[in-house]
Enzyme design. Structure first.
Site, short mmCIF file in Angstrom:
data_model
loop_
_atom_site.label_atom_id
_atom_site.label_comp_id
_atom_site.label_asym_id
_atom_site.label_seq_id
_atom_site.Cartn_x
_atom_site.Cartn_y
_atom_site.Cartn_z
N CYS A 5 0.84 -1.21 0.00
CA CYS A 5 0.00 0.00 0.00
C CYS A 5 0.87 1.26 0.00
CB CYS A 5 -0.91 -0.01 1.23
SG CYS A 5 -1.80 1.54 1.48
N CYS A 8 0.55 3.34 3.20
CA CYS A 8 1.25 2.71 4.33
C CYS A 8 2.75 2.95 4.22
CB CYS A 8 0.97 1.20 4.38
SG CYS A 8 -0.65 0.78 5.06
N ASP A 31 -0.97 16.36 -1.76
CA ASP A 31 -1.25 15.44 -2.86
C ASP A 31 -0.19 15.62 -3.94
OD1 ASP A 31 -4.05 13.83 -3.92
OD2 ASP A 31 -2.54 14.38 -5.42
N HIS A 47 -3.80 1.01 8.43
CA HIS A 47 -4.38 0.70 7.13
C HIS A 47 -5.86 0.34 7.26
CE1 HIS A 47 -4.48 -0.52 2.91
NE2 HIS A 47 -5.32 -1.46 3.33
N ASN A 88 -13.35 9.47 -1.80
CA ASN A 88 -13.75 8.56 -2.88
C ASN A 88 -13.75 7.13 -2.34
OD1 ASN A 88 -13.90 10.64 -4.84
ND2 ASN A 88 -11.67 10.61 -5.03
N GLY A 94 -14.36 6.34 -7.71
CA GLY A 94 -13.10 6.84 -8.27
C GLY A 94 -11.93 6.72 -7.32
N HIS A 99 -6.42 3.02 0.56
CA HIS A 99 -6.14 3.31 1.97
C HIS A 99 -6.96 4.56 2.25
CE1 HIS A 99 -3.01 3.70 5.44
NE2 HIS A 99 -3.89 4.69 5.60
N HIS A 101 -8.65 7.89 2.79
CA HIS A 101 -8.09 9.24 2.82
C HIS A 101 -9.16 10.26 2.51
CE1 HIS A 101 -7.58 7.57 -1.24
NE2 HIS A 101 -7.76 8.79 -1.70
N HIS A 103 -9.63 14.07 0.97
CA HIS A 103 -9.00 15.17 0.22
C HIS A 103 -9.50 16.48 0.83
CE1 HIS A 103 -7.91 12.75 -3.48
NE2 HIS A 103 -8.83 11.96 -2.95
#
Ligand code: 5GP
Ligand code: ZN
Length: 116
Positions: A5, A8, A31, A47, A88, A94, A99, A101, A103
């Site tokens: 990952c 990770c 990002d 994770h 997402n 999408g 993992h 997250h 945005h």
């Protein structure tokens, strides 16, 4: 830690990142392909593959993720102008990195919520 990952590996420090915030449970970083003037990611260090994989036991972590996200947005100077948060989930959502997250996007008007 999931050995294959990307996020990770970022948590472990084997892939570098531009760190924005870190504590015991949460990491935030820029990002790599920003979609707005401000585009940072906020992740749990542990994770968890997606929003869909949160369990009842993760309630405190889920709350912390949201709390830290608003603090980070504020530190980034977005609290007055506003910002968008996106999670997402899965193929139709999408999600590219499996993992969990969030945005944080800001620094300009982000535009319509969903592409037409
Ligand atoms: P998703 O589509 O899964 O919601 O978003 C994954 C995000 O992770 C994308 O915006 C992508 O640019 C970002 N990303 C993918 N690989 C890396 C990486 O190695 N480092 C950083 N900092 N961001 C990444
Ligand atoms: Zn992971």
């Amino acid at each position: 830690m999931q050995p294959d990952c990307i996020f990770c590996k970022i948590v472990a420090g084997t892939i570098p990142c531009e760190k924005v915030y870190e504590d015991e449970e949460i990491l935030s970083f820029q990002d790599i392909h920003p979609a707005a003037p401000v585009h940072v990611l906020v992740i749990p260090k542990r994770h968890i593959a997606s929003l869909d994989d949160l369990t009842e036991e993760d309630r405190p972590l889920a709350g912390l993720l949201l709390e830290r996200t608003t603090s980070i947005a504020s530190w980034l100077g977005l609290h007055r102008t506003g910002y968008r948060t996106i999670i997402n989930t899965g193929a139709h959502g999408g999600q590219e990195v499996p993992h969990l997250h969030l945005h944080i996007l800001g620094g300009k008007r982000i535009g319509p919520m969903v592409a037409q």
